[in-house]
Design a protein around this motif. Structure first.
Motif, PDB file in Angstrom:
ATOM      1  N   SER A 336       0.829  -1.331  -0.333  1.00 30.94           N
ATOM      2  CA  SER A 336      -0.102  -0.120  -0.197  1.00 30.94           C
ATOM      3  C   SER A 336       1.049   1.241   0.128  1.00 30.94           C
ATOM      4  O   SER A 336       0.265   2.044  -0.024  1.00 30.94           O
ATOM      5  CB  SER A 336      -0.693   0.063   0.984  1.00 30.94           C
ATOM      6  N   MET A 337       2.050   0.900   0.525  1.00 32.37           N
ATOM      7  CA  MET A 337       3.247   2.268   0.460  1.00 32.37           C
ATOM      8  C   MET A 337       3.651   2.588  -1.112  1.00 32.37           C
ATOM      9  O   MET A 337       4.149   3.718  -1.540  1.00 32.37           O
ATOM     10  CB  MET A 337       3.466   2.390   2.008  1.00 32.37           C
ATOM     11  N   MET A 338       3.672   1.268  -1.054  1.00 34.84           N
ATOM     12  CA  MET A 338       5.123   1.679  -2.588  1.00 34.84           C
ATOM     13  C   MET A 338       4.620   1.050  -4.002  1.00 34.84           C
ATOM     14  O   MET A 338       4.889   1.422  -5.078  1.00 34.84           O
ATOM     15  CB  MET A 338       6.662   1.134  -2.399  1.00 34.84           C
ATOM     16  N   GLY A 339       3.567   0.200  -3.572  1.00 32.32           N
ATOM     17  CA  GLY A 339       2.852  -0.591  -4.736  1.00 32.32           C
ATOM     18  C   GLY A 339       2.433   0.348  -5.946  1.00 32.32           C
ATOM     19  O   GLY A 339       2.328   1.594  -5.846  1.00 32.32           O
ATOM     20  N   THR A 340       2.219  -0.208  -7.225  1.00 33.93           N
ATOM     21  CA  THR A 340       1.742   0.729  -8.752  1.00 33.93           C
ATOM     22  C   THR A 340       0.369  -0.105  -8.347  1.00 33.93           C
ATOM     23  O   THR A 340      -0.163  -0.899  -8.255  1.00 33.93           O
ATOM     24  CB  THR A 340       2.701   0.332  -9.873  1.00 33.93           C
ATOM     25  N   SER A 341      -0.596   0.720  -8.776  1.00 37.49           N
ATOM     26  CA  SER A 341      -1.768   0.867  -8.898  1.00 37.49           C
ATOM     27  C   SER A 341      -2.007   0.744 -10.463  1.00 37.49           C
ATOM     28  O   SER A 341      -1.454   1.184 -11.617  1.00 37.49           O
ATOM     29  CB  SER A 341      -3.138   2.294  -8.288  1.00 37.49           C
ATOM     30  N   LEU A 342      -2.997  -0.327 -10.427  1.00 39.91           N
ATOM     31  CA  LEU A 342      -2.666  -0.836 -12.381  1.00 39.91           C
ATOM     32  C   LEU A 342      -4.496  -0.361 -12.666  1.00 39.91           C
ATOM     33  O   LEU A 342      -5.244   0.128 -12.361  1.00 39.91           O
ATOM     34  CB  LEU A 342      -2.906  -2.662 -11.968  1.00 39.91           C
ATOM     35  N   PRO A 343      -4.276  -0.921 -13.986  1.00 40.79           N
ATOM     36  CA  PRO A 343      -5.879  -0.264 -14.753  1.00 40.79           C
ATOM     37  C   PRO A 343      -6.878  -1.036 -14.798  1.00 40.79           C
ATOM     38  O   PRO A 343      -8.109  -1.430 -15.214  1.00 40.79           O
ATOM     39  CB  PRO A 343      -5.403   0.305 -16.314  1.00 40.79           C
ATOM     40  N   HIS A 344      -6.052  -2.153 -15.388  1.00 37.76           N
ATOM     41  CA  HIS A 344      -7.339  -4.004 -15.074  1.00 37.76           C
ATOM     42  C   HIS A 344      -6.779  -4.883 -14.640  1.00 37.76           C
ATOM     43  O   HIS A 344      -5.035  -4.528 -14.614  1.00 37.76           O
ATOM     44  CB  HIS A 344      -7.905  -3.904 -16.521  1.00 37.76           C
ATOM     45  N   ASP A 345      -7.104  -5.913 -14.218  1.00 39.26           N
ATOM     46  CA  ASP A 345      -6.804  -7.068 -13.998  1.00 39.26           C
ATOM     47  C   ASP A 345      -6.955  -7.900 -15.103  1.00 39.26           C
ATOM     48  O   ASP A 345      -6.349  -9.124 -14.499  1.00 39.26           O
ATOM     49  CB  ASP A 345      -7.949  -7.638 -12.984  1.00 39.26           C
ATOM     50  N   ASP A 346      -6.141  -7.522 -15.864  1.00 41.03           N
ATOM     51  CA  ASP A 346      -6.369  -8.550 -17.070  1.00 41.03           C
ATOM     52  C   ASP A 346      -4.616  -8.963 -17.303  1.00 41.03           C
ATOM     53  O   ASP A 346      -3.878  -8.534 -18.256  1.00 41.03           O
ATOM     54  CB  ASP A 346      -7.574  -8.603 -18.477  1.00 41.03           C
ATOM     55  N   LEU A 347      -3.740  -9.173 -16.531  1.00 45.89           N
ATOM     56  CA  LEU A 347      -2.381  -8.442 -16.441  1.00 45.89           C
ATOM     57  C   LEU A 347      -1.976 -10.206 -15.946  1.00 45.89           C
ATOM     58  O   LEU A 347      -2.570 -10.319 -14.784  1.00 45.89           O
ATOM     59  CB  LEU A 347      -1.722  -7.487 -15.233  1.00 45.89           C
ATOM     60  N   PRO A 348      -0.680 -10.441 -16.348  1.00 44.64           N
ATOM     61  CA  PRO A 348      -0.040 -11.805 -15.737  1.00 44.64           C
ATOM     62  C   PRO A 348       0.920 -11.330 -14.255  1.00 44.64           C
ATOM     63  O   PRO A 348       1.642 -10.507 -13.996  1.00 44.64           O
ATOM     64  CB  PRO A 348       0.000 -12.535 -16.594  1.00 44.64           C
ATOM     65  N   VAL A 349       0.739 -12.287 -13.014  1.00 45.92           N
ATOM     66  CA  VAL A 349       1.402 -12.897 -12.211  1.00 45.92           C
ATOM     67  C   VAL A 349       2.721 -12.389 -13.164  1.00 45.92           C
ATOM     68  O   VAL A 349       3.232 -13.507 -13.955  1.00 45.92           O
ATOM     69  CB  VAL A 349       1.093 -13.416 -11.668  1.00 45.92           C
ATOM     70  N   VAL A 350       3.797 -11.925 -12.526  1.00 46.43           N
ATOM     71  CA  VAL A 350       5.344 -12.240 -12.583  1.00 46.43           C
ATOM     72  C   VAL A 350       6.115 -12.169 -11.935  1.00 46.43           C
ATOM     73  O   VAL A 350       5.181 -12.303  -9.953  1.00 46.43           O
ATOM     74  CB  VAL A 350       5.933 -10.639 -13.443  1.00 46.43           C
ATOM     75  N   LYS A 351       7.373 -12.724 -11.577  1.00 48.93           N
ATOM     76  CA  LYS A 351       8.509 -12.937 -10.629  1.00 48.93           C
ATOM     77  C   LYS A 351       8.284 -11.898  -9.592  1.00 48.93           C
ATOM     78  O   LYS A 351       8.389 -12.151  -7.980  1.00 48.93           O
ATOM     79  CB  LYS A 351       9.432 -13.314 -11.431  1.00 48.93           C
ATOM     80  N   ALA A 352       8.265 -10.636  -9.970  1.00 51.52           N
ATOM     81  CA  ALA A 352       8.021  -9.572  -8.595  1.00 51.52           C
ATOM     82  C   ALA A 352       6.703  -9.136  -8.125  1.00 51.52           C
ATOM     83  O   ALA A 352       6.413  -8.467  -7.003  1.00 51.52           O
ATOM     84  CB  ALA A 352       8.429  -8.125  -9.282  1.00 51.52           C
ATOM     85  N   THR A 353       5.433 -10.117  -8.849  1.00 52.17           N
ATOM     86  CA  THR A 353       3.950  -9.770  -7.677  1.00 52.17           C
ATOM     87  C   THR A 353       4.437 -10.201  -6.520  1.00 52.17           C
ATOM     88  O   THR A 353       4.180 -11.355  -6.622  1.00 52.17           O
ATOM     89  CB  THR A 353       3.274  -9.991  -9.036  1.00 52.17           C
ATOM     90  N   ASN A 354       4.453  -9.892  -5.349  1.00 51.85           N
ATOM     91  CA  ASN A 354       4.047 -10.480  -4.261  1.00 51.85           C
ATOM     92  C   ASN A 354       2.578  -9.918  -3.336  1.00 51.85           C
ATOM     93  O   ASN A 354       2.686 -10.891  -2.713  1.00 51.85           O
ATOM     94  CB  ASN A 354       5.538  -9.733  -3.860  1.00 51.85           C
TER      95      ASN A 354
END
Lengths: 487, 165, 345
Positions: A336-354
């Motif tokens: 919530s402090m440093m994350g990025t907000s995304l325009p939609h949810d049709d996006l793949p989980v990547v290695k950095a997605t914690n």
């Protein structure tokens, strides 16, 4: 064990981890198509090893690292390569980036990775490092820096200290906590492999004081491994205690030089998740094709942690979590402090997605209107880099590059603490994030100009010298023919 | 009496503090150097002088105006104006167009005949090559002055946006 | 599904300039209450006049500057200025004094410099300084605190209003009968007349610690200040540095000649020492901004306050000390930039 509290600044932020740690880690549902972006790690995009219509098996390498800083990619499922094409990616804020799309045949046929399983004690540290690279291992704390590249920078030269970062300070994320609770053995195994690869004398696992279950699990695992080199250091749960530079100051009492790296002071910092991923690769031959992802926030019905294959769309994880609630308003990857907000949810989980936060208005608390800065200094109390955000803000309007650089704008870690406490509701972190590249470019332009000036100067001197030599030679040639010259 | 004495003592003490505080501060820098520091060091001669340093010297002597540097654009003109204490003004049209983005020279390698004319023209030694061997521009060192373009006999040098750094 | 995006951080603490100013006002309640107990309801009238003037001039200035009026009126900063200025004025001072002082503070000291957050000088102290320089007689007309045997001169609420609004006392009273010098003023006058400290402090205007009545008001201010500290509205650097500097100066001079100089306790509990330390010097906008800078800034105010009180021409030195140190803030800030993480010490 005593806790050195060198870390000043930072905030005690109300944690929201409980709601996602009630259930144990579950496997996310399998889906038909997986999208693997080629540039999901820091550095250069990986180079595809497959082409459309190729059959791939689970764990098969599908892209190799580009020369320099880059990483391997592996297929998370068995099936067919559908396409290599630009697809929207979360680490590009939803912009398309080259990705390998794989159709899942549902059979999970394993690629023969028998050679991957090695006994790390029997290979040299350099080989261990190379081997870790082949597992596609990258830092799982959020930056996705290729682990092998990081290890290479301080390999064995003087036996650096290994620091495993289990301090998960972002208030919503709990994937590392669940990992430590449920897979402590993996972490300890990975720690021992890393100790070997680095010739490090010991390993410190930093863990926050508000996760007792994880501490207990880790202590048990260390006892079981009977490895005296590994110890646990409990650090206060202060945001951003888990920031690499902040954690090193807290644990070792030394600061990383502003223009250097942890390796410069003999420390290598890795996320606990990275250690566990190394264990799975070395011990089980399973490359980094899945990770634990926290799905939380008031915007989903049921928060939890999911063992998720890389390439799974966010929407599928949301469906696993019972779908959105009516209050859902903002989708965030990261904390919530440093994350990025995304325009939609049709996006793949990547290695950095914690973590994926489906945030509602309850989570977000709307910002008030921005007021002028009253220089109250709450921000400088909170700043973990000891900056004066109030002064930086002042010198941003108008942009005063000299003062900004004197006040250390480029040392801002963009943690958002100043923003969080600001009574005037000024989006300081955002302002600094925008200003940093401008300042860096300006300072860089100065350096380039200085270099050009120096070259111009030396060229003029050289031309003058050549000219003088030329004249001297001419004079020399003329002299034997005629009368001695006057000079 | 005592008030006057005290005032004098306090003022003297403050002056002492100020002296100590400013000790080690940079000494006066020559005006020419301060002007030179504001110029972009493109060495492009669009200002009609033989480089940035000569232009700086001309400004310092009052022989040149502050608006003769197109590569520096508005920012340089403004900085020069405030340093010299004169009214700011836009870059003079007669000196050239202010570029929209930084550019560097690029040698089309297939056309280069290796004549070394561009190497001799480059004011900042940013072109490497030898006679009858292909030349190339070191993009990181190129200031985008365009002085290499006119001498090229086969017109194989073009300007390109500077690579991101 | 699509969602609106926003920059990080996605959560913020609930704080506002309005909350900060409100807490400052609440913390002043004990001071105001005891002030009324000792000096009558005059202060409340002054506060009401000042606050109304402050809001009106603030609205006017915002309108002229084409700024949104509502959020800035609601932030409460103008009212804080008005209350601080009213606390510095004699309770029976004529209405035009507080009105003109407040208007000057808001219009010239605050908005001409860019409004909230941009004023280099503390507006309340600018207002006070202007009044002190322009109308010294009216500013010295303080009342004796209750508890001295002059109860017959106590004014009723109606009489107080009448005096403030018309500028003249009820016919039964004269200014000489009603007013009394402040303790600091009395001390200065007595010492000038050649009395010793002991003789001077025997006057009824002095209490056990400092000035009669004033000592209690100042203790209430101290309590309010501690509340501000506990609620993280202010930090300790400025008050501690300022009060320490006063104590050190006063102790030194007291040790030199206890007969000619008042002791540290007297200086702490008289005049505006505590109000200055906790409520005036801590105004963050006009103060130095780093921890080290605030220590220097506070200490400077303390020293100057003592110097002006003891050797200067005005009864209390807090206002001028604050303004002089406001003047030095850019210099202090320049030399007290803290070391940044990862840079050499």
């Amino acid at each position: 064990m005593t806790t050195t509290e060198l870390l000043t600044g930072g905030l005690r932020i109300e944690a929201h981890k409980r709601r996602s740690t009630k259930a144990s880690v579950r496997a996310a549902r399998l889906i038909e198509r997986y999208v693997i972006p080629l540039d999901q790690h820091s550095g250069l995009p990986a180079l595809p090893l497959v082409k459309p219509a190729d059959r791939v098996r689970m764990f098969q390498p599908i892209a190799q690292p580009a020369p320099g800083i880059s990483a391997w990619l592996h297929s998370p499922v068995s099936g067919e390569v559908l396409a290599i094409e630009p697809r929207p990616a979360p680490h590009r804020l939803g912009a398309p980036t080259m990705s390998i799309v794989i159709a899942n045949d549902g059979r999970d046929e394993r690629f023969d990775n028998a050679a991957a399983v090695v006994s790390f004690e029997q290979i040299s540290p350099a080989e261990a490092c190379e081997h870790i690279a082949r597992g596609g291992i990258v830092g799982l704390g959020g930056a996705a820096f290729p682990t092998a590249n990081k290890l290479e920078s301080s390999l064995c030269e003087n036996g650096p200290q290994l620091l495993l970062n289990g301090a998960e300070c972002e208030p919503y994320i709990s994937c590392d906590e669940m990992l430590m609770r449920e897979r402590a053995d993996d972490i300890v195994f990975g720690a021992r492999a890393l100790l070997h690869a680095l010739c490090a004398p010991n390993c410190t696992i930093a863990i926050e004081d508000d996760v007792p279950e994880a501490q207990t699990a880790l202590r048990l695992a260390i006892e079981k491994a009977a490895d005296a080199r590994i110890r646990i250091k409990v650090v206060p749960a202060i945001y951003p205690a888990g920031g690499e530079r902040q954690l090193i100051a807290t644990v070792f009492g030394v600061e990383v030089p502003h223009d250097g790296f942890p390796a410069d002071i003999g420390v290598v910092c890795q996320n606990v998740g990275t250690a566990a991923a190394i264990a799975r690769w070395i011990r089980d031959g399973q490359p980094l094709v899945s990770r634990i992802v926290t799905v939380t926030g008031d915007g989903v019905s049921e928060a939890g942690n999911w063992e998720t294959r890389i390439g799974t769309p966010f929407s599928s994880l949301i469906a696993d979590s019972g779908g959105y609630t009516e209050r859902m308003s903002r989708l965030i990857m990261g904390g919530s402090m440093m994350g990025t907000s995304l325009p939609h949810d049709d996006l793949p989980v990547v290695k950095a997605t914690n973590c994926i936060i489906a945030a509602s208005a309850l989570d977000l608390q709307p910002r008030g209107p921005e007021m002028p800065c009253i220089r109250c200094g709450n921000c400088s109390q909170a700043c973990p880099a000891f900056l004066l955000p109030q002064q930086l803000h002042w010198y941003l309007q108008p942009f005063d590059s000299e003062q900004l650089s004197r006040h250390g704008l480029l040392d801002c870690i963009e943690c958002g603490c100043c923003d969080y406490v600001c009574p005037s509701q000024i989006p300081l972190a955002e302002r600094f994030r925008e200003a940093k590249p401008l300042l860096a470019r300006e300072l860089d332009a100065h350096l380039t100009a200085d270099a050009a000036r120096a070259r111009f100067h030396s060229r003029n001197e050289r031309l003058a010298r050549l000219e003088a030599e030329h004249r001297a030679k001419l004079a020399e040639k003329r002299r034997p023919k005629g009368e001695p010259s006057s000079t | 009496m005592i008030t006057a004495l005290l005032t004098v003592i306090i003022l003297a003490a403050l002056a002492g503090v100020a002296t100590v505080a400013t000790r080690g501060a940079p000494r006066e820098i020559a005006l020419v150097d301060r002007i030179d520091a504001l110029l972009p060091q493109t060495q492009c001669r669009r200002c009609t002088f033989e480089g940035c340093r000569p232009y700086a010297e001309a400004i310092a002597q009052g022989a040149a105006d502050i608006n003769q540097c197109p590569p520096g654009g508005e920012r340089t003109a403004q900085a020069l104006a405030s340093l010299m204490g004169v009214a700011p003004k836009p870059v003079g049209k007669e000196y050239g167009v202010v570029p929209d983005y930084p550019a560097v020279a690029f040698i089309k390698e297939e056309s280069c005949i290796g004549c070394t004319k561009c190497i001799q023209a480059c004011p900042v030694d940013a072109i490497v090559g030898a006679s009858r061997y292909m030349h190339t521009v070191i993009a990181a060192d190129c200031t985008g002055c365009e002085l290499c373009i006119p001498p090229c006999p086969v017109d194989c040098i073009v300007m390109q946006p500077a690579p991101a750094r | 599904m699509t969602f609106p995006t926003a920059p990080a951080p996605h959560v913020v603490a609930h704080d506002s300039v309005g909350r900060v100013m409100r807490i400052v006002l609440y913390a002043l309640v004990p001071t105001v209450a005891l002030h009324v107990v000792f000096f009558g309801v005059g202060l409340l009238v002054q506060i009401a006049l000042g606050a109304a003037t402050a809001l009106l001039t603030e609205a006017l200035a915002l309108r002229l500057r084409q700024k949104p009026i509502e959020p800035f009126l609601k932030d409460g900063s103008a009212i804080v200025t008005a209350v601080l200025l009213a606390l510095c004025l004699p309770p029976l001072a004529p209405w035009w004094l507080v009105v003109s002082g407040t208007a000057f503070a808001i219009l010239l000291a605050k908005h001409l410099y860019g409004g909230l957050g941009r004023n280099p000088f503390n507006p309340a102290m600018v207002g006070y300084a202007v009044l002190l320089v322009s109308f010294p007689v009216q500013l010295l007309q303080w009342l004796p605190p209750s508890g001295m045997d002059i109860e017959q001169t106590r004014l009723s609420i109606g009489e107080t209003l009448q005096t403030i609004l018309t500028g003249s006392l009820p016919s039964r009273l004269t200014w000489d009968a009603v007013t009394s010098p402040t303790p600091l003023d009395a001390l200065r006058t007595h010492l000038k007349m050649g009395m010793t400290m002991a003789e001077a402090q025997a006057a009824p205007v002095f209490g056990a610690l400092g000035g009669r009545g004033w000592e209690w008001i100042n203790l209430a201010t101290l309590a309010g200040g501690i509340v501000l500290y506990a609620l993280h509205i202010i930090r300790w650097h400025i008050p501690v540095a300022m009060l320490s500097a006063i104590v050190v100066c006063a102790s030194l001079m007291y040790m030199v000649d206890p007969g000619a100089y008042a002791g540290p306790i007297f200086h702490l509990t008289s005049g505006a020492s505590l109000l200055g330390a906790f409520f005036i010097a801590t105004d963050p906008t006009s103060a130095a901004t780093s921890d080290r800078g605030r220590l220097i800034y506070g200490a400077g105010i303390g020293v100057l306050t003592y110097v002006i009180r003891t050797w200067g021409g005005y009864p209390d030195g807090v206002a001028f000390a604050v303004l002089l140190m406001n003047l030095s803030v850019p210099l202090i800030d320049r030399y007290t930039i803290p070391r940044v993480y990862g840079h050499a010490r």
